[in-house]
Each structure stands twice: as structure tokens, then as C-alpha cells.
Design a protein around this motif. Sequence first.
Motif, PDB file in Angstrom:
ATOM      1  N   GLY A   1       0.813  -1.229   0.000  1.00 41.91           N
ATOM      2  CA  GLY A   1       0.000   0.000   0.000  1.00 41.91           C
ATOM      3  C   GLY A   1       0.838   1.267   0.000  1.00 41.91           C
ATOM      4  N   LEU A   2       2.058   1.176  -0.523  1.00 42.56           N
ATOM      5  CA  LEU A   2       2.954   2.341  -0.473  1.00 42.56           C
ATOM      6  C   LEU A   2       3.233   2.924  -1.855  1.00 42.56           C
ATOM      7  CD1 LEU A   2       5.449   1.053   2.257  1.00 42.56           C
ATOM      8  CD2 LEU A   2       3.908   3.012   2.460  1.00 42.56           C
ATOM      9  N   GLU A   3       2.397   2.580  -2.835  1.00 44.83           N
ATOM     10  CA  GLU A   3       2.685   3.013  -4.205  1.00 44.83           C
ATOM     11  C   GLU A   3       2.636   4.537  -4.373  1.00 44.83           C
ATOM     12  OE1 GLU A   3       0.205   1.214  -3.172  1.00 44.83           O
ATOM     13  OE2 GLU A   3      -1.680   1.629  -4.194  1.00 44.83           O
ATOM     14  N   ASN A   4       1.976   5.231  -3.465  1.00 45.80           N
ATOM     15  CA  ASN A   4       1.958   6.696  -3.572  1.00 45.80           C
ATOM     16  C   ASN A   4       3.203   7.339  -2.963  1.00 45.80           C
ATOM     17  OD1 ASN A   4      -0.510   6.672  -4.865  1.00 45.80           O
ATOM     18  ND2 ASN A   4      -1.632   6.657  -2.914  1.00 45.80           N
ATOM     19  N   LYS A   5       3.967   6.545  -2.219  1.00 41.29           N
ATOM     20  CA  LYS A   5       5.138   7.119  -1.542  1.00 41.29           C
ATOM     21  C   LYS A   5       6.459   6.640  -2.110  1.00 41.29           C
ATOM     22  CE  LYS A   5       2.972   7.604   2.994  1.00 41.29           C
ATOM     23  NZ  LYS A   5       2.960   7.029   4.350  1.00 41.29           N
ATOM     24  N   ILE A   6       6.447   5.456  -2.712  1.00 43.28           N
ATOM     25  CA  ILE A   6       7.721   4.869  -3.167  1.00 43.28           C
ATOM     26  C   ILE A   6       7.779   4.865  -4.687  1.00 43.28           C
ATOM     27  CG2 ILE A   6       9.140   2.767  -3.220  1.00 43.28           C
ATOM     28  CD1 ILE A   6       8.155   2.068  -0.446  1.00 43.28           C
ATOM     29  N   GLU A   7       8.874   5.400  -5.215  1.00 41.66           N
ATOM     30  CA  GLU A   7       9.089   5.454  -6.668  1.00 41.66           C
ATOM     31  C   GLU A   7      10.364   4.694  -7.006  1.00 41.66           C
ATOM     32  OE1 GLU A   7      10.022   8.959  -9.980  1.00 41.66           O
ATOM     33  OE2 GLU A   7       9.348   9.497  -7.964  1.00 41.66           O
ATOM     34  N   VAL A   8      10.241   3.716  -7.914  1.00 45.41           N
ATOM     35  CA  VAL A   8      11.418   2.968  -8.353  1.00 45.41           C
ATOM     36  C   VAL A   8      11.908   3.592  -9.656  1.00 45.41           C
ATOM     37  CG1 VAL A   8      12.332   0.673  -8.924  1.00 45.41           C
ATOM     38  CG2 VAL A   8      10.358   0.858  -7.386  1.00 45.41           C
ATOM     39  N   ILE A   9      13.173   3.957  -9.701  1.00 45.80           N
ATOM     40  CA  ILE A   9      13.753   4.504 -10.942  1.00 45.80           C
ATOM     41  C   ILE A   9      14.726   3.472 -11.496  1.00 45.80           C
ATOM     42  CG2 ILE A   9      15.106   6.365 -11.977  1.00 45.80           C
ATOM     43  CD1 ILE A   9      13.979   8.278  -9.938  1.00 45.80           C
ATOM     44  N   VAL A  10      14.456   3.039 -12.740  1.00 47.66           N
ATOM     45  CA  VAL A  10      15.239   1.960 -13.341  1.00 47.66           C
ATOM     46  C   VAL A  10      16.420   2.507 -14.143  1.00 47.66           C
ATOM     47  CG1 VAL A  10      15.153  -0.091 -14.816  1.00 47.66           C
ATOM     48  CG2 VAL A  10      13.144   0.564 -13.493  1.00 47.66           C
ATOM     49  N   GLY A  11      17.579   1.888 -13.935  1.00 50.98           N
ATOM     50  CA  GLY A  11      18.777   2.273 -14.688  1.00 50.98           C
ATOM     51  C   GLY A  11      19.987   2.142 -13.801  1.00 50.98           C
ATOM     52  N   PRO A  12      21.188   2.198 -14.373  1.00 49.99           N
ATOM     53  CA  PRO A  12      22.393   2.187 -13.542  1.00 49.99           C
ATOM     54  C   PRO A  12      22.388   3.436 -12.663  1.00 49.99           C
ATOM     55  CG  PRO A  12      22.940   1.967 -15.884  1.00 49.99           C
ATOM     56  CD  PRO A  12      21.494   2.332 -15.807  1.00 49.99           C
ATOM     57  N   ALA A  13      22.574   3.262 -11.379  1.00 48.53           N
ATOM     58  CA  ALA A  13      22.436   4.395 -10.449  1.00 48.53           C
ATOM     59  C   ALA A  13      23.331   5.574 -10.835  1.00 48.53           C
ATOM     60  CB  ALA A  13      22.730   3.937  -9.028  1.00 48.53           C
ATOM     61  N   LEU A  14      24.524   5.282 -11.381  1.00 49.10           N
ATOM     62  CA  LEU A  14      25.410   6.403 -11.720  1.00 49.10           C
ATOM     63  C   LEU A  14      24.848   7.232 -12.874  1.00 49.10           C
ATOM     64  CD1 LEU A  14      28.986   4.901 -11.218  1.00 49.10           C
ATOM     65  CD2 LEU A  14      27.726   6.497  -9.736  1.00 49.10           C
ATOM     66  N   GLU A  15      23.887   6.653 -13.627  1.00 51.51           N
ATOM     67  CA  GLU A  15      23.219   7.426 -14.683  1.00 51.51           C
ATOM     68  C   GLU A  15      21.947   8.102 -14.178  1.00 51.51           C
ATOM     69  OE1 GLU A  15      22.644   5.170 -18.311  1.00 51.51           O
ATOM     70  OE2 GLU A  15      24.747   4.523 -18.246  1.00 51.51           O
ATOM     71  N   THR A  16      21.279   7.488 -13.217  1.00 47.89           N
ATOM     72  CA  THR A  16      20.010   8.075 -12.749  1.00 47.89           C
ATOM     73  C   THR A  16      20.231   9.099 -11.621  1.00 47.89           C
ATOM     74  OG1 THR A  16      19.650   6.154 -11.306  1.00 47.89           O
ATOM     75  CG2 THR A  16      18.593   6.106 -13.466  1.00 47.89           C
TER      76      THR A  16
ATOM     77  N   TYR B   1      30.517   1.922  -4.553  1.00 49.50           N
ATOM     78  CA  TYR B   1      30.224   2.610  -3.287  1.00 49.50           C
ATOM     79  C   TYR B   1      30.937   3.967  -3.160  1.00 49.50           C
ATOM     80  CZ  TYR B   1      27.319  -0.635  -0.494  1.00 49.50           C
ATOM     81  OH  TYR B   1      26.291  -1.384   0.030  1.00 49.50           O
ATOM     82  N   PRO B   2      32.215   4.096  -3.610  1.00 47.72           N
ATOM     83  CA  PRO B   2      32.838   5.426  -3.455  1.00 47.72           C
ATOM     84  C   PRO B   2      32.058   6.505  -4.212  1.00 47.72           C
ATOM     85  CG  PRO B   2      34.491   3.753  -3.958  1.00 47.72           C
ATOM     86  CD  PRO B   2      33.159   3.087  -4.125  1.00 47.72           C
ATOM     87  N   GLN B   3      31.644   6.182  -5.457  1.00 48.41           N
ATOM     88  CA  GLN B   3      30.859   7.167  -6.231  1.00 48.41           C
ATOM     89  C   GLN B   3      29.505   7.413  -5.584  1.00 48.41           C
ATOM     90  OE1 GLN B   3      32.832   4.973  -7.465  1.00 48.41           O
ATOM     91  NE2 GLN B   3      33.577   5.467  -9.503  1.00 48.41           N
ATOM     92  N   TYR B   4      28.914   6.368  -5.022  1.00 44.27           N
ATOM     93  CA  TYR B   4      27.607   6.534  -4.363  1.00 44.27           C
ATOM     94  C   TYR B   4      27.730   7.446  -3.145  1.00 44.27           C
ATOM     95  CZ  TYR B   4      26.105   2.679  -7.382  1.00 44.27           C
ATOM     96  OH  TYR B   4      25.831   1.898  -8.472  1.00 44.27           O
ATOM     97  N   LEU B   5      28.863   7.336  -2.451  1.00 38.26           N
ATOM     98  CA  LEU B   5      29.048   8.227  -1.296  1.00 38.26           C
ATOM     99  C   LEU B   5      29.162   9.679  -1.756  1.00 38.26           C
ATOM    100  CD1 LEU B   5      29.423   8.728   1.708  1.00 38.26           C
ATOM    101  CD2 LEU B   5      31.865   8.278   1.415  1.00 38.26           C
ATOM    102  N   LYS B   6      29.882   9.896  -2.863  1.00 39.04           N
ATOM    103  CA  LYS B   6      30.004  11.272  -3.376  1.00 39.04           C
ATOM    104  C   LYS B   6      28.627  11.827  -3.734  1.00 39.04           C
ATOM    105  CE  LYS B   6      34.708  10.767  -5.035  1.00 39.04           C
ATOM    106  NZ  LYS B   6      35.496  10.322  -6.188  1.00 39.04           N
ATOM    107  N   TRP B   7      27.820  10.986  -4.396  1.00 40.69           N
ATOM    108  CA  TRP B   7      26.465  11.425  -4.745  1.00 40.69           C
ATOM    109  C   TRP B   7      25.609  11.643  -3.510  1.00 40.69           C
ATOM    110  CZ3 TRP B   7      24.592  13.845  -8.610  1.00 40.69           C
ATOM    111  CH2 TRP B   7      25.212  13.742  -9.854  1.00 40.69           C
ATOM    112  N   ALA B   8      25.768  10.765  -2.529  1.00 39.16           N
ATOM    113  CA  ALA B   8      24.978  10.901  -1.300  1.00 39.16           C
ATOM    114  C   ALA B   8      25.278  12.260  -0.656  1.00 39.16           C
ATOM    115  CB  ALA B   8      25.291   9.754  -0.335  1.00 39.16           C
ATOM    116  N   LEU B   9      26.559  12.640  -0.644  1.00 44.37           N
ATOM    117  CA  LEU B   9      26.922  13.932  -0.049  1.00 44.37           C
ATOM    118  C   LEU B   9      26.365  15.078  -0.886  1.00 44.37           C
ATOM    119  CD1 LEU B   9      30.525  13.030   1.117  1.00 44.37           C
ATOM    120  CD2 LEU B   9      28.626  13.735   2.606  1.00 44.37           C
TER     121      LEU B   9
END
Length: 223
Positions: free
Chosen positions: A107-122, A146-154
Motif C-alpha cells: 500500500g505504499l505506491e503513492n510514496k515509493i518510486e522505483v527509478i530503473v537504470g544504472p544508479a550512476l546514470e540516474t 560505493y565510493p561514487q555513491y558516497l560522493k552522490w549521497a553527499l
Amino acid sequence: MTISEKWNDVDLYFNTKLHTSDPVMDSILKANSKADLPAIDVAPNQGKLLYLLAKLKGAKNILEMGTLGGYSSVWLGRALPDDGHLITLEFDSKHAKVAEENVRKAGLENKIEVIVGPALETLPTLKEKGFANFDFIFIDADKANYPQYLKWALELSRPGTVIIGDNVVRNGHVIDSDSEDLHVQGVRQFIDLLSEESRIDSTAIQTVGSKGYDGFVLGIVKN
Ligand code: SAH
Ligand code: DHB
Ligand code: MG
């Protein structure tokens, strides 16, 4: 009883007593297994920990990297207020499809959005779509990045943002500095970045249980 059997039994004991699962969460794991997804979702007690941490933070906007069947997404999504939102990034369209069905079941379809693709592109598209300043970020996609994901997270955070990185222990392999495993090297570079990065305060916790011997990093972006 081997030590890992004991970890399992102790997890089962606490999970039963503390209600770390329910029919919806159980049915998500069943659907994932039926769709042949690898059983690398967070453990039920870790899922509940994510939920509790997101609640503690009062998170309204959550970002997840690595959806799989949406098990951790639903745990985190349950912590959101009515106007909250979670974006989860997944490379594999089959995983994303299973996750979207699981999200509907919860029942969370209004709150959760899945974005498809390589994370470094999305990830670079999130800002353009007006998403930034996430309150809570869960990094759980391919460990080599993970190192690139941390940079994006920041990049997508603000002071006070909680950042969690999953699977940083991997049976203790994290301390094998000459490991040829790209996952291990990715995690080690992630830890090096945290070590050098003055914008975040962090710690790492080892875990044992139904998912074996692993652990996670927990950090908070400084003021
Ligand atoms: N967070 C999930 C588990 C994620 S498993 C849970 O606990 O329930 C890791 C997921 O990351 C897999 O579904 C895998 O397909 C996805 N993944 C791998 N490489 C990726 C990439 N480059 N970009 C986005 N997702 C990726
Ligand atoms: C793997 C990925 C995960 O997110 C996890 O929790 C366990 C294992 C993996 O890629 O092996
Ligand atoms: Mg994980």
C-alpha cells in the motif's frame, strides 16, 4: 550447534518476540523467492532497524540505491509521514518490476518510486527533477561503485542527513587490503573516502545473524 546456527536461532528468537516481521513483509520475501531474486535483502531485524532509524530522524525524503525486490524500500517507506517520499534506484528491470508489485501490496505506491537504470546514470537526473536534500540515504547497490555513491549521497544531502552503507564487512574480507574482489576494493575505497571526508561523522558496526557475518556504516552529515 555451529556458531552460525546459533546466530540464526538468536535472530529467530528476537524476531519472534519483537515482531520484526508481519504477513506483508513475509509475502514480499516469498514473492522475491518465487521470482528467483537472490536472497540478499536486509534481514528482518535490520529492516526494522532501518525503519526505526528513519523514524528517529523524522525522515520525509529518503533515497535508496539498490532496490532488489523492495524489501528494504518497504521497511523505510513505512517510516514516512503521509507526505513523505522514497526514491529507490535499481539497475535490473526485472527486480524493479517485482519491487513495484511488492510496494503495491504494502500500500505504499503513492510514496515509493522505483527509478530503473544504472544508479550512476540516474543519480544525476534527481536534482533536475527537483529532488535533493534527502533526509536519509541507504546505499545498498553494487559495492564496486560505493565510493561514487558516497560522493552522490553527499551531493544530495544537507546537514543532518543520515547516510547508511550496507555490507561493508563481508565475512571480514574488508581488511584484506590486497583482495582482488572488486566488491571488497569498492568498500575499502568507500571507507577511505569516509576517513578523509570532513563533512560526515561516521561509524561502522559488525553484525551476525541470519545473513551471516557482515556490517554497515552509519553516518550523519555535519552542520
Ligand atoms: N536494498 C535491497 C537489496 C539490494 S541488493 C534490500 O535490502 O531489500 C542490490 C541491488 O542493487 C540488486 O537488485 C542489483 O540489481 C542492484 N544494482 C546492481 N548494480 C546496480 C547499479 N549499477 N545501479 C543500480 N542498481 C544496481
Ligand atoms: C550482496 C549485496 C547486498 O546488498 C547484500 O545485502 C548482500 C550481498 C552481493 O552483491 O553479494
Ligand atoms: Mg545489502
